[in-house]
Design a protein around this motif. Structure first.
Motif, PDB file in Angstrom:
ATOM      1  N   GLU A 200       0.838  -1.199   0.000  1.00 50.01           N
ATOM      2  CA  GLU A 200       0.000   0.000   0.000  1.00 50.01           C
ATOM      3  C   GLU A 200       0.877   1.256   0.000  1.00 50.01           C
ATOM      4  OE1 GLU A 200      -3.207   2.473   2.721  1.00 50.01           O
ATOM      5  OE2 GLU A 200      -2.259   0.682   3.515  1.00 50.01           O
ATOM      6  N   GLU A 201       1.907   1.277   0.834  1.00 43.73           N
ATOM      7  CA  GLU A 201       2.789   2.443   0.899  1.00 43.73           C
ATOM      8  C   GLU A 201       3.476   2.678  -0.451  1.00 43.73           C
ATOM      9  OE1 GLU A 201       5.336   1.434   4.140  1.00 43.73           O
ATOM     10  OE2 GLU A 201       3.809   1.841   5.680  1.00 43.73           O
TER      11      GLU A 201
ATOM     12  N   ALA B  86      -2.797  10.862  -3.444  1.00 42.73           N
ATOM     13  CA  ALA B  86      -1.916   9.822  -2.921  1.00 42.73           C
ATOM     14  C   ALA B  86      -2.322   9.281  -1.561  1.00 42.73           C
ATOM     15  CB  ALA B  86      -0.478  10.337  -2.862  1.00 42.73           C
ATOM     16  N   ASP B  87      -3.010  10.070  -0.765  1.00 42.77           N
ATOM     17  CA  ASP B  87      -3.361   9.632   0.586  1.00 42.77           C
ATOM     18  C   ASP B  87      -4.857   9.406   0.772  1.00 42.77           C
ATOM     19  OD1 ASP B  87      -0.676   9.694   1.646  1.00 42.77           O
ATOM     20  OD2 ASP B  87      -0.809  11.887   1.503  1.00 42.77           O
ATOM     21  N   ARG B  88      -5.566   9.241  -0.318  1.00 45.68           N
ATOM     22  CA  ARG B  88      -7.013   9.048  -0.235  1.00 45.68           C
ATOM     23  C   ARG B  88      -7.355   7.677   0.328  1.00 45.68           C
ATOM     24  NH1 ARG B  88      -9.861  12.664  -3.618  1.00 45.68           N
ATOM     25  NH2 ARG B  88     -11.733  11.467  -3.159  1.00 45.68           N
ATOM     26  N   GLU B  89      -8.492   7.599   1.008  1.00 38.05           N
ATOM     27  CA  GLU B  89      -8.966   6.336   1.566  1.00 38.05           C
ATOM     28  C   GLU B  89      -9.392   5.403   0.445  1.00 38.05           C
ATOM     29  OE1 GLU B  89     -12.325   4.804   4.834  1.00 38.05           O
ATOM     30  OE2 GLU B  89     -12.111   6.928   4.341  1.00 38.05           O
TER      31      GLU B  89
ATOM     32  N   ARG C 258       1.798   9.407  -5.921  1.00 36.39           N
ATOM     33  CA  ARG C 258       2.407  10.707  -5.592  1.00 36.39           C
ATOM     34  C   ARG C 258       3.300  11.208  -6.728  1.00 36.39           C
ATOM     35  NH1 ARG C 258       3.289   9.390  -0.769  1.00 36.39           N
ATOM     36  NH2 ARG C 258       1.447  10.421   0.083  1.00 36.39           N
TER      37      ARG C 258
ATOM     38  N   ARG D 159       0.997   4.177  -2.953  1.00 35.40           N
ATOM     39  CA  ARG D 159       0.755   5.604  -2.699  1.00 35.40           C
ATOM     40  C   ARG D 159       1.926   6.455  -3.215  1.00 35.40           C
ATOM     41  NH1 ARG D 159      -3.857   6.299  -0.131  1.00 35.40           N
ATOM     42  NH2 ARG D 159      -4.686   4.710   1.295  1.00 35.40           N
ATOM     43  N   GLU D 160       3.141   5.933  -3.124  1.00 34.78           N
ATOM     44  CA  GLU D 160       4.286   6.652  -3.692  1.00 34.78           C
ATOM     45  C   GLU D 160       4.167   6.739  -5.210  1.00 34.78           C
ATOM     46  OE1 GLU D 160       6.784   8.415  -2.252  1.00 34.78           O
ATOM     47  OE2 GLU D 160       5.468   8.120  -0.511  1.00 34.78           O
TER      48      GLU D 160
END
Length: 437
Positions: free
Chosen positions: A305-306, A320-323, A313, A309-310
């Motif tokens: 997941e991390e 990038a940080d959406r649920e 980004r 998100r990168e």
């Protein structure tokens, strides 16, 4: 099989390859075809039962380019049962240090196929063409393929399965269709399959299209390994969906894939860093799929997941940080050479293999069954026989042209995936079901 008159055929597995095989068998006049699957179409554990998949032809290997162009023609042409499903968006392929040679080979193969529109695109041009991309794209090399697009894969699988049934193919599901083992006579010839209900399904010919679970039925643990893309879905607002609707697909071979929003304003992301499942496999030494039915609340590991998100980004940092609406592991049967296995069983008569989509098989669904039936009838051209033959676990030489060279990790090495969708299921089970399709 050619010496049999109207043989009975069992297709084990109702995913993209199995459904296409059943459909093309019915089109050729085979009147006794049965598909066995634990789930009704679209099969819940099939890799194809997803929100969407890429349709494209860009391959270093000209045999796949040829096959991709043939399939794309079916996806695009009007008046057939899959008409209207193809979304023409174009496709940006991206490479970093490990995949530059693969990207160059894909470009060169496209030029040889006469697809001169496939060209390199600098990051400045990408951002100028699609100003919705507000990220830096640091370290990216981009290759633009304008003819590619995507289809809603779960819907397409259901449509083809419905057409197969309309042609007389019988679908057997639930415990009656959940195959536990194959059946053989005293000479080792395959004569059918035994289901969880205890029913013996007998046939002249059996075709395994079992993807990530192939090694549960035959000795394939060295040949076909279950590997998973990890998928996350974001719910956009109508205003956001309008803003991003004209984006191309972005496929960074070392990071992940971003799709434009669908008609439900759902934006899908998936990781190109694969995971295996030796950790909790029921077959020692084999990586098998992790069933969505048996583990409905499991989702994407924290580490992946991390990384996803990168990846976002780099392109659209504001998302990038959406649920997540939901996350899931999308399992397929992979091979070491990333080629399919479409061949007779190396050990048993009357048993054929048509599987191992290796993370890139869905796009061929309209036509791949034709090639599987050709193989069964002994009519497959020699170049495809050589490409798709059983290799007994041999490791191909490294060429520097691997599409996804990031080392696979196993579920046992990762955390945060058990039960991570529990809150989502309680909050909005209906949305999660929509996201699967």
């Amino acid at each position: 099989m050619s010496e049999l008159i109207n043989p009975s055929v069992i297709v084990v597995g109702g995913g993209a390859f199995g459904t296409s095989t059943a459909y093309h068998l019915s089109k050729r006049g085979y009147g006794r075809v049965k598909v066995l699957d634990r789930f009704a179409a679209p099969s819940k554990d099939a890799a194809a039962t997803d929100l969407n998949k890429i349709v494209r032809f860009d391959y270093p290997n000209p045999l796949y380019t040829k096959l991709g162009l043939e399939a794309m023609q079916v996806w695009k042409e009007p008046g057939n049962l899959l008409s209207g499903m193809f979304r023409h968006t174009g496709w940006i392929m991206a490479a970093h240090d490990m995949t530059q040679e693969f990207l160059k080979s894909a470009h060169d193969a496209s030029q040889r196929a006469g697809k001169t529109g496939v060209r390199y695109m600098e990051t400045e041009e990408v951002k100028r063409t699609w100003p919705q991309f507000t990220g830096d794209f640091e370290g990216w090399t981009n290759l633009w393929s304008p003819e590619a697009g995507w289809v809603p894969s779960g819907q397409a699988l259901l449509r083809l399965a419905t057409a197969a049934q309309a042609n007389g193919v019988e679908y057997v599901t639930g415990d009656r269709g959940w195959v536990q083992r194959l059946l053989f006579d005293d000479k080792g010839s395959c004569i059918g399959a035994l289901s969880k209900s205890g029913e013996a399904h007998l046939a002249d010919v059996v075709v395994l299209c079992t993807g990530a679970n192939t090694a549960a039925l035959i000795d394939a643990k060295a040949e076909i390994v279950a590997r998973s893309h990890c998928v996350g879905v974001i719910q956009l607002t109508p205003e956001e969906a309008q803003r991003y609707k004209n984006l191309p697909i972005v496929d960074d071979f070392e990071q992940g894939i971003l799709f434009p929003p669908d008609e439900n304003d759902l934006l899908k992301l998936c990781s190109c860093r694969f995971i295996t499942n030796y950790y909790n496999s029921k077959v020692a030494g084999a990586s098998l799929g992790h069933s969505h039915e048996d583990f409905p609340e499991d989702g994407v590991p924290r580490q992946i997941e991390e990384e996803m998100r990168e990846f976002v980004r780099d392109q659209i940092p504001e998302l990038a940080d959406r649920e997540w609406v939901s996350t899931r592991m999308c399992w397929d049967g992979d091979t070491k050479d990333v080629n399919f296995r479409i061949c007779p069983s190396p050990t048993n008569a009357n048993l054929f293999i048509g599987t191992a989509g290796s993370g890139h098989g869905f796009k061929f669904m309209p036509v791949i069954g034709k090639y599987i039936v050709d193989m069964m009838e002994g009519k497959l051209s020699q170049d495809y026989v050589d490409l798709w033959k059983w290799r007994f676990g041999a490791t191909p030489p490294k060429t520097g042209k691997e599409p996804h060279p990031w080392p696979a990790r196993d579920l046992g090495e990762l955390d945060g995936w058990r039960g991570r969708n529990r809150r989502v299921f309680k909050h909005s089970r209906k949305q999660s079901e929509v996201a699967r399709l």
